[in-house]
Design an enzyme around this catalytic site. Structure first.
Site, mmCIF file in Angstrom:
data_model
loop_
_atom_site.group_PDB
_atom_site.id
_atom_site.type_symbol
_atom_site.label_atom_id
_atom_site.label_comp_id
_atom_site.label_asym_id
_atom_site.label_seq_id
_atom_site.Cartn_x
_atom_site.Cartn_y
_atom_site.Cartn_z
ATOM 1 N N LYS A 35 -4.230 5.072 20.916
ATOM 2 C CA LYS A 35 -3.300 4.247 20.141
ATOM 3 C C LYS A 35 -2.903 4.973 18.858
ATOM 4 C CE LYS A 35 -7.180 1.808 18.026
ATOM 5 N NZ LYS A 35 -7.836 0.506 17.758
ATOM 6 N N ARG A 130 -11.541 -11.678 16.403
ATOM 7 C CA ARG A 130 -10.317 -10.944 16.097
ATOM 8 C C ARG A 130 -9.326 -11.121 17.245
ATOM 9 N NH1 ARG A 130 -10.250 -4.470 15.093
ATOM 10 N NH2 ARG A 130 -10.669 -4.582 17.328
ATOM 11 N N TYR A 244 -0.559 14.980 -14.088
ATOM 12 C CA TYR A 244 -0.165 13.718 -14.715
ATOM 13 C C TYR A 244 -1.322 13.110 -15.504
ATOM 14 C CZ TYR A 244 4.179 13.394 -11.996
ATOM 15 O OH TYR A 244 5.421 13.607 -11.464
ATOM 16 N N MET A 292 2.642 13.196 -5.420
ATOM 17 C CA MET A 292 3.302 12.938 -4.142
ATOM 18 C C MET A 292 3.399 14.188 -3.279
ATOM 19 S SD MET A 292 7.081 11.351 -3.316
ATOM 20 C CE MET A 292 6.715 9.767 -4.067
#
Length: 347
Positions: A35, A130, A244, A292
């Protein structure tokens, strides 16, 4: 090239499947869970590799995931769908020859009305709360289901990665009780359940994370390797800061390598203080914040400037990165982004 390289070792993937297959008795079929696009590594390639290794039954989360796998494997192997037969799934289940693992009375009714005679399985809830039919629901439908084309009865362990957890034996007892007398293949175990021993194996096992090099399969070979190219190296004097927020301050004259990758590529920002890369086997800590697209590493202790930094290798696995991020190896694998140049290697 300034794109990071994600290398997927298909031989290691196949070896992990064979090792987990060997952990069960010869009469137990070892399937494969592929999956989430093969845990982020490309479900088509993963499926073909595992089929060559011997897998003939595959599991996906939702019906849409099965299209790439069916295209890769052709009509023979069985593809089971954990989420069952949902609204709008009928055409895919029919056209792709899928086996939905029915989770409720509603799904059972939908399936037999829309696709009478079509194969299906049943998922039972044994305490995880679940997915799956409650024992009372199953009792009401059991004889009807067993009179149809039922292929598999399964449940899922909630605490299999903790061998001493009492939930394991509790779920095993419930599963045995509610499936007693069913002349249908049964399945309870994913990777962790396989490692709990033969009482948990039944007829079919469903390894997932262990195939891809993750815990709790400690003998797993690493499958994913990640190399980050160095864009720039600079000298930083004591007292200067990096990244940063001025979050790291040099305490000595330092060499800082900036690499091309970041949290957009699934390298979570939170892991920075506890993560290192490797160059020629030498650890190089992350300094400053992961941004990022860029990460900075301290390479001061290297004999020469590196061209790349290894983030996933034999020394630092997906579970090591997961520990640094306060998460699990599953999340690290499935978060690996789409910008990587991917290399698939096999002998």
């Amino acid at each position: 090239m300034t794109t990071a390289t994600l290398t997927i070792d298909l031989d290691a993937l196949a070896a992990n499947w064979r090792a987990l297959d060997a952990a069960s008795d010869p009469g137990v079929e070892t399937a494969a869970v592929i999956k989430a696009n093969g845990y982020g590594l490309d479900s088509g390639r993963v499926a073909r590799t595992l089929a060559r290794a011997g897998a003939r039954k595959f599991f996906v989360a939702v019906a849409e995931e099965a299209a790439a796998i069916r295209q890769a494997l052709g009509p023979g192997p069985e593809i089971c769908v954990f989420s069952g037969h949902g609204p709008g799934d009928t055409d895919m289940i029919h056209d792709l020859h899928l086996v939905p693992m029915l989770n409720s009375i509603d799904q059972m009714l939908r399936h037999v009305e829309a696709l009478p005679g079509h194969d299906f399985g049943v998922q039972l809830d044994t305490g995880m709360n679940r997915l799956g039919m409650e024992p009372a629901e199953w009792a009401a439908l059991r004889e009807i289901a067993l009179g149809q084309n039922i292929q598999l009865i399964m449940s899922h362990l909630a605490c299999a990665d903790d061998p001493d957890h009492p939930m394991n034996s509790q779920q095993l007892q419930v599963f045995n009780e509610i499936t007693q007398g069913c002349d249908v293949p049964r399945s309870l175990s994913a990777t962790g359940g396989i490692l709990l021993g033969p009482d948990y194996h039944f007829d079919v096992t469903r390894p997932g994370i262990g195939l891809y090099g993750g815990q709790p399969f400690e003998q797993a070979q690493p499958v994913a390797h990640l190399n980050l190219p160095v864009i720039q190296i600079r000298d930083v004097e004591p007292g200067e800061t990096v990244g940063y927020g001025n979050s790291w301050t040099a305490a000595r004259p330092s060499r800082i390598a900036t690499v091309s990758a970041g949290y957009a590529d699934g390298i979570h920002r939170i892991m920075a203080p506890r993560t290192q890369g490797y160059a020629n086997g030498v650890p190089c800590p992350v300094v400053g914040r992961i941004s990022m697209d860029l990460i900075t590493f301290d390479v001061t202790d290297l004999d020469e400037d590196p061209l790349e930094i290894e983030l996933l290798n034999a020394q630092q696995t997906v579970d090591d990165l997961a520990d640094a991020a306060g998460t699990i190896g599953y999340e690290i694998l499935t978060a690996l982004g789409g910008r990587y140049r991917r290399r698939y290697v096999s002998s």
